[in-house]
Design a protein around this motif. Structure first.
Motif, PDB file in Angstrom:
ATOM      1  N   LEU A 109       0.800  -1.217   0.000  1.00  0.00           N
ATOM      2  CA  LEU A 109       0.000   0.000   0.000  1.00  0.00           C
ATOM      3  C   LEU A 109       0.834   1.269   0.000  1.00  0.00           C
ATOM      4  N   TYR A 110       1.878   1.315   0.809  1.00  0.00           N
ATOM      5  CA  TYR A 110       2.630   2.568   0.890  1.00  0.00           C
ATOM      6  C   TYR A 110       3.475   2.771  -0.372  1.00  0.00           C
ATOM      7  N   PHE A 111       3.916   1.680  -0.999  1.00  0.00           N
ATOM      8  CA  PHE A 111       4.623   1.831  -2.269  1.00  0.00           C
ATOM      9  C   PHE A 111       3.673   2.321  -3.356  1.00  0.00           C
ATOM     10  N   TRP A 112       2.449   1.791  -3.361  1.00  0.00           N
ATOM     11  CA  TRP A 112       1.471   2.248  -4.358  1.00  0.00           C
ATOM     12  C   TRP A 112       1.274   3.763  -4.259  1.00  0.00           C
ATOM     13  N   VAL A 113       1.219   4.259  -3.019  1.00  0.00           N
ATOM     14  CA  VAL A 113       1.005   5.690  -2.806  1.00  0.00           C
ATOM     15  C   VAL A 113       2.126   6.507  -3.444  1.00  0.00           C
ATOM     16  N   SER A 114       3.351   5.974  -3.400  1.00  0.00           N
ATOM     17  CA  SER A 114       4.479   6.698  -3.989  1.00  0.00           C
ATOM     18  C   SER A 114       4.322   6.849  -5.492  1.00  0.00           C
ATOM     19  N   ARG A 115       3.598   5.940  -6.123  1.00  0.00           N
ATOM     20  CA  ARG A 115       3.367   6.016  -7.564  1.00  0.00           C
ATOM     21  C   ARG A 115       2.107   6.799  -7.914  1.00  0.00           C
ATOM     22  N   LEU A 116       1.233   6.997  -6.944  1.00  0.00           N
ATOM     23  CA  LEU A 116      -0.055   7.625  -7.222  1.00  0.00           C
ATOM     24  C   LEU A 116      -0.137   9.077  -6.769  1.00  0.00           C
ATOM     25  N   ALA A 117       0.666   9.459  -5.765  1.00  0.00           N
ATOM     26  CA  ALA A 117       0.608  10.825  -5.226  1.00  0.00           C
ATOM     27  C   ALA A 117       1.472  11.767  -6.049  1.00  0.00           C
ATOM     28  N   THR A 118       1.213  13.063  -5.908  1.00  0.00           N
ATOM     29  CA  THR A 118       2.078  14.057  -6.530  1.00  0.00           C
ATOM     30  C   THR A 118       3.406  14.100  -5.785  1.00  0.00           C
ATOM     31  N   SER A 119       4.472  14.507  -6.473  1.00  0.00           N
ATOM     32  CA  SER A 119       5.812  14.409  -5.914  1.00  0.00           C
ATOM     33  C   SER A 119       5.974  15.166  -4.596  1.00  0.00           C
ATOM     34  N   ASP A 120       5.302  16.297  -4.455  1.00  0.00           N
ATOM     35  CA  ASP A 120       5.442  17.097  -3.234  1.00  0.00           C
ATOM     36  C   ASP A 120       4.908  16.379  -2.001  1.00  0.00           C
ATOM     37  N   TYR A 121       3.912  15.520  -2.200  1.00  0.00           N
ATOM     38  CA  TYR A 121       3.255  14.873  -1.067  1.00  0.00           C
ATOM     39  C   TYR A 121       3.624  13.398  -0.923  1.00  0.00           C
ATOM     40  N   VAL A 122       4.512  12.900  -1.790  1.00  0.00           N
ATOM     41  CA  VAL A 122       4.887  11.490  -1.711  1.00  0.00           C
ATOM     42  C   VAL A 122       5.457  11.107  -0.346  1.00  0.00           C
ATOM     43  N   PRO A 123       6.433  11.850   0.217  1.00  0.00           N
ATOM     44  CA  PRO A 123       7.006  11.419   1.496  1.00  0.00           C
ATOM     45  C   PRO A 123       5.976  11.292   2.618  1.00  0.00           C
ATOM     46  N   LEU A 124       5.165  12.333   2.817  1.00  0.00           N
ATOM     47  CA  LEU A 124       4.184  12.302   3.899  1.00  0.00           C
ATOM     48  C   LEU A 124       3.114  11.243   3.642  1.00  0.00           C
ATOM     49  N   ALA A 125       2.626  11.154   2.407  1.00  0.00           N
ATOM     50  CA  ALA A 125       1.579  10.183   2.086  1.00  0.00           C
ATOM     51  C   ALA A 125       2.077   8.753   2.292  1.00  0.00           C
ATOM     52  N   CYS A 126       3.316   8.469   1.881  1.00  0.00           N
ATOM     53  CA  CYS A 126       3.883   7.133   2.079  1.00  0.00           C
ATOM     54  C   CYS A 126       4.072   6.825   3.558  1.00  0.00           C
ATOM     55  N   TRP A 127       4.581   7.804   4.272  1.00  0.00           N
ATOM     56  CA  TRP A 127       4.842   7.614   5.703  1.00  0.00           C
ATOM     57  C   TRP A 127       3.543   7.294   6.446  1.00  0.00           C
ATOM     58  N   VAL A 128       2.530   8.101   6.246  1.00  0.00           N
ATOM     59  CA  VAL A 128       1.264   7.914   6.950  1.00  0.00           C
ATOM     60  C   VAL A 128       0.603   6.596   6.554  1.00  0.00           C
ATOM     61  N   THR A 129       0.591   6.286   5.269  1.00  0.00           N
ATOM     62  CA  THR A 129      -0.037   5.047   4.800  1.00  0.00           C
ATOM     63  C   THR A 129       0.675   3.833   5.377  1.00  0.00           C
ATOM     64  N   GLY A 130       2.004   3.871   5.375  1.00  0.00           N
ATOM     65  CA  GLY A 130       2.756   2.751   5.931  1.00  0.00           C
ATOM     66  C   GLY A 130       2.467   2.518   7.395  1.00  0.00           C
ATOM     67  N   TRP A 131       2.368   3.603   8.156  1.00  0.00           N
ATOM     68  CA  TRP A 131       2.080   3.453   9.583  1.00  0.00           C
ATOM     69  C   TRP A 131       0.636   3.011   9.819  1.00  0.00           C
ATOM     70  N   TYR A 132      -0.303   3.503   9.009  1.00  0.00           N
ATOM     71  CA  TYR A 132      -1.669   2.978   9.090  1.00  0.00           C
ATOM     72  C   TYR A 132      -1.660   1.468   8.891  1.00  0.00           C
ATOM     73  N   ASN A 133      -0.970   1.056   7.846  1.00  0.00           N
ATOM     74  CA  ASN A 133      -0.941  -0.353   7.479  1.00  0.00           C
ATOM     75  C   ASN A 133      -0.312  -1.205   8.580  1.00  0.00           C
ATOM     76  N   TRP A 134       0.799  -0.709   9.123  1.00  0.00           N
ATOM     77  CA  TRP A 134       1.466  -1.484  10.162  1.00  0.00           C
ATOM     78  C   TRP A 134       0.608  -1.583  11.428  1.00  0.00           C
ATOM     79  N   ILE A 135      -0.049  -0.485  11.804  1.00  0.00           N
ATOM     80  CA  ILE A 135      -0.938  -0.525  12.971  1.00  0.00           C
ATOM     81  C   ILE A 135      -2.031  -1.574  12.762  1.00  0.00           C
ATOM     82  N   GLY A 136      -2.651  -1.576  11.578  1.00  0.00           N
ATOM     83  CA  GLY A 136      -3.706  -2.540  11.306  1.00  0.00           C
ATOM     84  C   GLY A 136      -3.218  -3.968  11.415  1.00  0.00           C
TER      85      GLY A 136
END
Length: 542
Positions: A109-136
């Protein structure tokens, strides 16, 4: 878009690259996505499906919470809540499978976000998604293994009513189960794949035995009117509609964790088909078998008041229903299959979670990343990542001894984390990347945006529901504390990113020919391994 036939043909051929060993189609795709084939690609599409199936299996998810759901909305509410959740979760799974087919990597999921988000928001979007995923995933391990400890305690109560199976005893059983899961998932993945295939067949056999033997032996069976039309509101809320919504917690909790199929992508053959089909088939097969199971168990209820609402009933209440309907011998048979299912569900979640942590640590986004992103030289398994999850799950389980409603809170956090990690890539797919997304062999075509929109709406609705009270009147003892641990972890992780992580974390890092580049910046070499490691250490030190 490559055709299915060409993809299959390509997977059978070896592709030569100048100056490099030959790669098959899976390794070639992974190379294009920016990673070397480090994990052992040794499991089949069926093994991938079996792992995802175990993560959201009916016997492991429905049985611990079935009694609470019956008390909240009766048989009719439980059955229709399952149908609605099954349909909506299938739509979510379709949206995720489409993205997985395009980007089959362990990062999921967090890798997918890196390909789908705009470049400016890739770091934050990947970070948050990865932590959501790990918590789940981590809270999923906790909830499943605690559920198994509860069932073991209920068996002890059946045979030895004089034994006090306190929460402390159950926690001790829980720790033992965690340790066994850690050992199992430290071996080679090929063995794990075989075990999960066996778990799939054991699960289906258990479902058949419970349904057939339960209906054949239980006498008298409940009426069709009770099963399909009785609504019972024992939640304490005066609003029956809200009481009905509470059963969605049980259903959505069961039908989650299937993203483990994506996290096994780099170990799955023909991953562009095997992983998305693993996601989708796991949800559909469990949705159908779960409906059959719930209807059958409702017919086995002989006395609703004594078996479901009475304080003297054995917990989980489904054990009391089995005991009164088929006797001790058959109950033991039923519970053995239930416990096998729960055991392998916890094992599969530990497996999927370890791969997610391994991938996230590969990009430096986890504590102790240098250790967590390492493979055992003999088994080619991320052993440190496995035991990291075991230790964290053991700490989270302490909450169960502190508060009587902690189990429901842990279930809620598991579901919220999983759902939010699904929400981000789907939202980006239908908004930011709607016109630029290049699908893989499995895709939704013209229905992608519609299904993605419905999926996002459902996810937001369920996440809001899972932080609401589940019992009225609300007291400090029965309050839903799910938002507390979830917010605590996310505030810490996001705060760390904003203060330090943003200085060096730029999203998934491609490893190309011994050098590292940021995903999406293929033309420019950002840093080689030695420079990146020293620069990162210097930033973190400051």
């Amino acid at each position: 878009m490559p055709s299915s036939s060409s993809s299959e043909k390509e997977s059978d051929n070896q592709i030569e690259h100048a100056g490099q060993p030959p790669m098959n189609a899976d390794e070639e795709l992974l190379h294009k996505l920016g990673y070397k084939q480090d994990l052992s690609r040794s499991i089949s599409g069926f093994s991938n499906f079996a792992i995802a199936f175990s993560c959201c299996s009916v016997l492991s998810g429905l049985t611990p919470l079935w009694g609470d759901s019956m008390n909240n909305a009766g048989s009719m509410g439980v059955i229709w809540g399952w149908v609605i959740t099954g349909v909506m979760t299938t739509l979510v799974a379709c949206s995720l499978a489409e993205i997985c087919s395009a980007y089959p990597t362990t990062g999921g999921l967090y890798f997918w976000v890196s390909r789908l988000a705009t470049s400016d928001y890739v770091p934050l979007a990947c970070w948050v998604t990865g932590w959501y995923n790990w918590i789940g995933l981590c809270f999923g391990i906790t909830s499943i293994d605690l559920g198994l400890a509860q069932f073991i305690a209920s068996i002890i109560n059946v045979w030895r009513p004089d034994v006090n199976t306190s929460v402390y005893m159950q926690y001790g059983l829980y720790v033992g189960i965690l340790l066994i899961h850690g050992i199992i998932n430290s071996v080679a993945v090929s063995w794990t794949g075989v075990m999960n295939q066996g778990a799939f067949f054991a699960n289906m056999l258990g479902l058949l035995i419970i349904v057939i033997a339960g209906l054949a032996v239980t006498y008298p069976l409940a009426s069709g009117e009770f099963v399909f039309t009785q609504f019972y509101n024992g939640s304490g809320f005066s609003n029956n509609g809200y009481a009905f919504l509470l059963v969605i917690l049980q259903s959505q909790y069961t039908l989650s964790g299937y993203d483990s199929a994506a996290h096994m992508s780099e170990e799955t053959k023909n991953s562009q088909k095997g992983s998305p089909y693993g996601i989708l088939n796991a949800v559909i097969s469990n949705a159908i078998s779960g409906l059959v199971f719930l209807i059958a168990v409702s017919f086995m209820v002989k006395n609703f008041d004594q078996q479901i609402t009475s304080d003297s009933a054995i917990s989980p209440q489904i054990v009391q229903v089995f005991l009164d309907g088929v006797g001790q011998a058959w109950t033991m048979v039923f519970l053995v299959f239930v416990m096998i299912s729960i055991f392998f569900s916890g094992s599969a979640l530990t497996l999927g979670s370890s791969r997610m942590v391994y991938a996230f640590a590969r990009d430096g986004a986890m504590p102790f990343s240098s250790y967590l992103h390492s493979l055992n030289p003999n088994t080619k398994s991320p052993v440190y990542a496995v035991w990291f999850n075991v230790v964290v799950a053991g700490i989270v389980g302490v909450l169960y001894m502190i508060n009587s409603t902690a189990y429901s809170a842990i279930v809620s956090v598991n579901t919220i984390g999983s759902q939010m990690s699904y929400f981000v890539p789907i939202l980006l797919r239908i908004t930011v990347s709607r016109k630029t997304f290049i699908p893989g062999p499995w895709h939704l075509g013209m229905f992608s945006t519609l299904i993605g929109t419905i999926s996002c709406a459902w996810i937001l609705f369920t996440c809001a529901l899972f932080i609401c009270p589940t019992v009225w009147p609300v007291t400090p003892d029965n309050m839903n504390y799910a938002i507390v641990p979830f917010a605590f972890i996310m505030i810490l992780s996001t705060g760390y990113f904003l203060i330090w992580g943003r200085k060096w974390f730029k999203g998934p890092v491609r490893v190309v020919d011994g050098q590292e580049v940021i995903v999406g910046e293929d033309e420019e070499i950002i840093r080689n391994d030695d420079y990146w490691n020293s620069e990162k250490r210097e930033i973190q030190g400051n």
